[in-house]
Scaffold this motif. Structure first.
Motif, PDB file in Angstrom:
ATOM      1  N   VAL D  82     -58.436  50.550  71.546  1.00 19.43           N
ATOM      2  CA  VAL D  82     -57.556  50.810  72.690  1.00 19.43           C
ATOM      3  C   VAL D  82     -57.818  49.785  73.794  1.00 19.43           C
ATOM      4  CG1 VAL D  82     -57.082  52.450  74.555  1.00 19.43           C
ATOM      5  CG2 VAL D  82     -57.220  53.242  72.193  1.00 19.43           C
ATOM      6  N   GLU D  97     -57.186  53.433  61.874  1.00 22.38           N
ATOM      7  CA  GLU D  97     -55.834  53.839  62.253  1.00 22.38           C
ATOM      8  C   GLU D  97     -54.820  53.336  61.230  1.00 22.38           C
ATOM      9  OE1 GLU D  97     -53.769  53.781  66.523  1.00 22.38           O
ATOM     10  OE2 GLU D  97     -53.442  51.923  65.433  1.00 22.38           O
ATOM     11  N   LEU D 101     -52.320  55.703  59.053  1.00 24.74           N
ATOM     12  CA  LEU D 101     -50.862  55.600  59.172  1.00 24.74           C
ATOM     13  C   LEU D 101     -50.241  55.235  57.829  1.00 24.74           C
ATOM     14  CD1 LEU D 101     -50.582  53.715  62.595  1.00 24.74           C
ATOM     15  CD2 LEU D 101     -50.185  56.144  62.187  1.00 24.74           C
ATOM     16  N   THR D 102     -50.883  54.353  57.111  1.00 22.78           N
ATOM     17  CA  THR D 102     -50.390  53.978  55.785  1.00 22.78           C
ATOM     18  C   THR D 102     -50.422  55.186  54.853  1.00 22.78           C
ATOM     19  OG1 THR D 102     -51.178  51.726  56.135  1.00 22.78           O
ATOM     20  CG2 THR D 102     -50.734  52.381  53.861  1.00 22.78           C
ATOM     21  N   CYS D 104     -50.061  58.184  55.587  1.00 22.12           N
ATOM     22  CA  CYS D 104     -49.008  59.138  55.954  1.00 22.12           C
ATOM     23  C   CYS D 104     -47.715  58.886  55.182  1.00 22.12           C
ATOM     24  CB  CYS D 104     -48.724  59.074  57.451  1.00 22.12           C
ATOM     25  SG  CYS D 104     -49.996  59.886  58.438  1.00 22.12           S
ATOM     26  N   GLU D 124     -64.653  61.160  62.013  1.00 17.92           N
ATOM     27  CA  GLU D 124     -63.891  62.309  62.536  1.00 17.92           C
ATOM     28  C   GLU D 124     -63.275  61.985  63.891  1.00 17.92           C
ATOM     29  OE1 GLU D 124     -65.489  66.325  62.754  1.00 17.92           O
ATOM     30  OE2 GLU D 124     -66.972  65.706  61.253  1.00 17.92           O
ATOM     31  N   ASP D 125     -64.054  61.329  64.740  1.00 17.36           N
ATOM     32  CA  ASP D 125     -63.516  60.944  66.040  1.00 17.36           C
ATOM     33  C   ASP D 125     -62.335  59.995  65.879  1.00 17.36           C
ATOM     34  OD1 ASP D 125     -65.527  62.466  67.098  1.00 17.36           O
ATOM     35  OD2 ASP D 125     -66.384  60.887  68.341  1.00 17.36           O
ATOM     36  N   ALA D 130     -56.585  58.995  66.540  1.00 20.14           N
ATOM     37  CA  ALA D 130     -55.265  58.646  66.007  1.00 20.14           C
ATOM     38  C   ALA D 130     -54.289  59.816  66.108  1.00 20.14           C
ATOM     39  CB  ALA D 130     -55.401  58.193  64.557  1.00 20.14           C
ATOM     40  N   LEU D 132     -54.171  62.373  64.213  1.00 17.04           N
ATOM     41  CA  LEU D 132     -53.700  62.704  62.867  1.00 17.04           C
ATOM     42  C   LEU D 132     -54.542  63.774  62.186  1.00 17.04           C
ATOM     43  CD1 LEU D 132     -52.719  59.102  61.747  1.00 17.04           C
ATOM     44  CD2 LEU D 132     -51.175  60.995  62.234  1.00 17.04           C
ATOM     45  N   VAL D 198     -56.258  54.414  49.349  1.00 16.67           N
ATOM     46  CA  VAL D 198     -55.941  53.484  50.425  1.00 16.67           C
ATOM     47  C   VAL D 198     -57.166  52.638  50.711  1.00 16.67           C
ATOM     48  CG1 VAL D 198     -55.327  53.273  52.856  1.00 16.67           C
ATOM     49  CG2 VAL D 198     -54.239  55.028  51.441  1.00 16.67           C
ATOM     50  N   GLN D 207     -50.449  46.178  57.966  1.00 16.11           N
ATOM     51  CA  GLN D 207     -49.883  46.582  59.256  1.00 16.11           C
ATOM     52  C   GLN D 207     -49.805  45.398  60.211  1.00 16.11           C
ATOM     53  OE1 GLN D 207     -48.348  49.242  59.601  1.00 16.11           O
ATOM     54  NE2 GLN D 207     -49.104  50.360  57.821  1.00 16.11           N
TER      55      GLN D 207
ATOM     56  N   ARG E 135     -46.864  62.334  70.126  1.00 12.46           N
ATOM     57  CA  ARG E 135     -46.805  60.910  70.479  1.00 12.46           C
ATOM     58  C   ARG E 135     -45.452  60.523  71.068  1.00 12.46           C
ATOM     59  NH1 ARG E 135     -51.166  58.325  67.659  1.00 12.46           N
ATOM     60  NH2 ARG E 135     -50.656  56.421  68.751  1.00 12.46           N
ATOM     61  N   MET E 214     -50.602  46.550  49.078  1.00 15.08           N
ATOM     62  CA  MET E 214     -51.854  47.300  48.943  1.00 15.08           C
ATOM     63  C   MET E 214     -52.009  47.824  47.518  1.00 15.08           C
ATOM     64  SD  MET E 214     -53.320  50.397  51.280  1.00 15.08           S
ATOM     65  CE  MET E 214     -52.343  51.628  50.405  1.00 15.08           C
TER      66      MET E 214
END
Lengths: 251, 251, 251, 251, 251, 251
Positions: D82, D97, D101-102, D104, D124-125, D130, D132, D198, D207, E135, E214
């Motif tokens: 960030v 991240e 996202l991928t 998902c 976990e953090d 994210a 998610l 992944v 990404q 979001r 990927m």
């Protein structure tokens, strides 16, 4: 089918009004028994008052629930709802929860419109207790003065209709007209609002009938099974007897 | 600083125990006034009992709050907490909420360990009311039999310690030993559990002191401002007087 | 009791101001040790700056934490809070988290009011890190220009008070005056806002005292147990020693 | 297209491994510049270490980002992500991240499998950062001992494959093999797991390419616009220059 | 790499426009096959139409997916996305989901701007289906009249740019220009908006390429594994054959 | 009152069974019109099949809804529910949503028990679409083989009862027996499970009656108002006519 219609406020006039309005929402084979709380406030408008009314609901149910198929707690905010479900074996329905669950079948988001700002914190808590805040597009209250809580639905009718229309414009798919004093208003002004209106009393009676016809049994275990007997101090006789599992015994 | 320590159960022995345990959690300039509920159950273990205890809390506060800087509702589950905050002007702290907020500074997730499965639904509701379910790694209850609620922390000590250790293993960063009867246990067994233990009474007294020292004022408007006067029926004299805004008047 | 009061900004004037303001929030038996970060920015206003400040917090704690009972990270936004809790054994309190947890006992929703729009993204992140976004009614920042961050609480006092009042009108039950430069403002202007104000420094000191009096132990396992020794490159000597578990060794 | 591949660990061997593995995930017109952090730990395994690594990421980017189209922070956990997005103008991608996202797009829920329990709190953090967590079916870590972090993907291969299969059985629609030391494992063992795997490095490179080809511009306002100039103390020369907006000036 | 670009609307002009716009978002080694739905509506603007379009998507994929590495469903709202992922083995990407996931790497919150209020309910559902409502800073639609859906991006360009700028002012870190008819607008007007714009078609093509490079395999078990054979009535020949696992058989 | 009971599966035997079971859940003044989908699968068990069934639901409603007061989509999973609510003016009820909303009045958490693992992903999606995942204690499916979907409620009765009992033990306050083939089972085995059982068909009929008796009007604006006329290609004649607003015209 017999449904106990319990007004947790001490106003008998309100109970009478609701008993009359109930007729339109009942199937031909259903009757209601109207009851008024013996202790508390003429109308509940805060969480403190709801705390006390919830205790009065338990007292009244302990005394009168026998012989009924279901009970409706007839105050938006549902004082004592969880406690009553836990303590007694018949299905118990709250007007706020029933109105919100019903609204969930009329769209994605509902708004709640009521007649006084003072009611909003209590109603907000009801939305959260039902776990439906994500479905709630907002709560709106009339700002107008009114002389009588019994007549408020007539006194503020045009402002309430305007709020419901604004709620629709702001994304509500359905609007709940909340508060026992607004009972019957939805039927009268529905044509003036572009989204469906929910009458909490009609919704609660509809849900009570649905539960009874489905034939759900009382739980024998788990979070809502009746607690075991326990000695009670300073409670009303019927409630103390019920809590001590002496409800069948001679007084 | 004077803190009212209100036991919403009717058990005076428990009140006494808590008053003794309080000492260790107080700064040198703080005193507590212990009080026991006059109505209700010897110990609360269900939502129905909590509904009734909440009403008793309001009655007791109406009678005794004058002259105190803060009040602690000394039952995990916080009966009447929201109602009391709304009705009265002094800061009111609940043992469950205070324990959970305190635990949030000791890690990401807390678990709650208690001495009886019967308490779990009520405690779960307390977690949700505090809005902290995402921080709660679970609730665990001892399965063992016990003879006396006053002695249960000794009778089931080893099982409770084992549950706390298991909670830590399963991801709890801190463990709350919940229920007034466990007061003081955390201090005694802390060394036997690999993560910090939270004693709800100590947490509540710590939070009450923090609120008083920060000097937060009572709200003059909004969700927690005192409601206006309203006629009351069938309530205790002190509570009726307070609700009717006659609290300063001669009886 | 000794509390380390760590200003993660490099401004010694701000540290001094906070040390003075701290007095009112301490019990008679508590002392604070004020400290100023040696590296970083004069005041933090972005997530990038907080990332760097968090590293400086760890360096400073490694050097000075010995002999203290708790530490307060005295910047709203809590740079390095989670890292510090993990790395060190004493309780560590952040001003933002402490203010929010304290506000949770004063009502259902809090708002955060600060003196510059630039701070909002960082403060929003703090709300999310605390998992309390559902309790937050919004963040508001003054738009006015100010000459000195040390004097901003005087320069923009009337705008900040007006924002706090607006927050109350929009549903906040309590308002946090956020940012180290506003320390002490809440006490001065509380009477002008209809809902309680939270002073983050007072809240953090209150929480630190509560944690110490409760006697919570450091975790021996789990998410917040101290990591094992590991070789470090390019870090400050005290921090490298701590990370390599050589903190007791001669330099 | 030129992508900066930044290893926030101080291990050059790991950087080299990732640079080799990157090739398979790049379009014909893309090149990567591999870089290793000059300060910090050989591999990051805690939030404290990530706090320090995040600061090192900012230092490294300030020195090397010029002339690149995007940057990848090549440690699962995304230290400094960030902060880097806020401070610099090129797109910055984090391995955690990007992997989530991928994932998902490969199903409703993903699980994360890694090679050491010590990494779980940090990962976990990352899931929570994210936003998610509702998509995460759980995090699993190998229990086996390993001699070398560089060889761990071979040493624990069969345990990691078994964990991935178990995750699939427990409801994961895709499994992320997390941690820079597992780079390349997904491609090698994909056939042995019944749901898609992944590879975080491949995901991050994918990404980064997607962002560059879409041509997203840097923000000129809002939460991620570059902060204005500010005096800095005790930071690396390149980072201080960038923060003070002197990056174009002669040293 | 070959990507099937499937327009679920029946408008061939729109398909052509998207095929042209795709070029800029493809790596040198990627080709797209454009396809137009044979059944349904010229452009989808409601959930009912999306339900029907989703069925058409399955029919079209059954007939044409062979020989492709991935498919893009080229309507914002992603009709049939989950169903297609379950039924077919190649990666399937939706324009709405891809745009939102991509936006998540450009900031904390995105807004969605489109050209007609009628689209909002469908797009809102897409946000919820992606689980990304937390979001999303809001959805905004132009109010202006337009003559042709093919030309709407020119007709309403200034209003759409103004809405995107307003979204940025209200807290969006990135703005998605949503709806197939806006394809290409982001590239044209990006300089006029202070936060990055997301072009959903470019995002979807970027994500499709990322997934293919990927090398994610199709699931052999779990929620997205291909269902077993089942007799079908009244479906298109190719879809019936696929559902009955006769896709390899002579017609 | 006349309720259209629409089976989205192509199995007429199942429709007949449900029509028979409906009687017990209807007030004396209510009749149902049973209908079977003309296109699709004999029973739906995946999201792809539900996508197609949803289209068939719209076709069937377009042809048959006239003259009815409400419609029930009689497959757990509610194919086409949102689309049907948007497109048509009468209240439309889904079995899954109705069962879950009804269960919310019987406790805090419900579990869903069904007869095949294949159904779980679709049912999970239904829970999420209803926004009630926080109220769902889990989904359980029988592992046993069965010969006939028509007889499965008898073939697997004991396993299903055991699963319901296990759900109760694990914290469900009510258990939904899900899937059209289980219609009527709740009434038969209720006494064998310690918490109330919900029969989705009975719940849906109860909800449909509640909506009709409350007299909710169709929306004239907003998310669920009927879309304006639009040209359609390749749809069934009745659905095309309805979408083109030619439903009153001669064919």
């Amino acid at each position: 089918m017999k449904i106990l219609l319990l007004n947790p406020n001490t106003s008998a006039a309100m109970t009478e009004r609701m008993a009359e309005a109930a007729a339109a929402a009942l199937a031909p084979d259903v009757r209601v028994t109207p009851l008024t709380a013996m202790r508390g406030l003429p109308y509940i408008a805060s969480r403190a008052e709801a705390q006390l009314a919830g205790a009065a609901v338990l007292e009244t149910l302990a005394e009168h629930q026998a012989g009924h198929d279901a009970a409706v707690i007839a105050a938006f905010g549902d004082p004592g709802l969880v406690a009553a479900r836990e303590l007694f074996d018949l299905p118990v329905v709250g007007m706020a929860e029933a109105a919100m669950l019903t609204a969930c079948m009329l769209g994605q988001r509902f708004s709640i419109v009521t007649f006084s700002r003072k009611l909003l914190p209590w109603y907000e808590d009801a939305v959260h207790q039902a776990g439906l805040h994500a479905r709630c597009a907002g709560l709106l209250a009339a700002e107008g003065e009114f002389r009588s809580v019994t007549e408020v639905q007539h006194e503020l009718e045009s402002e309430i209709v305007a709020l419901a229309a604004r709620a629709a414009e702001n994304g509500a798919d359905a609007v709940i007209l909340a508060g026992a004093p607004l009972t019957g208003l939805a039927a009268r002004v529905g044509a003036a609002v572009p989204v469906p209106l929910v009458d909490p009393l009609a919704a609660a009676l509809g849900q009570a009938q649905a539960l009874v016809r489905m034939g759900a049994r009382a739980p024998a275990s788990g979070r809502f099974a009746r607690p075991g007997p326990k000695p009670a101090t300073g409670l009303s006789p019927a409630l103390a007897a019920w809590i001590e599992h002496r409800e069948g015994e001679p007084g």
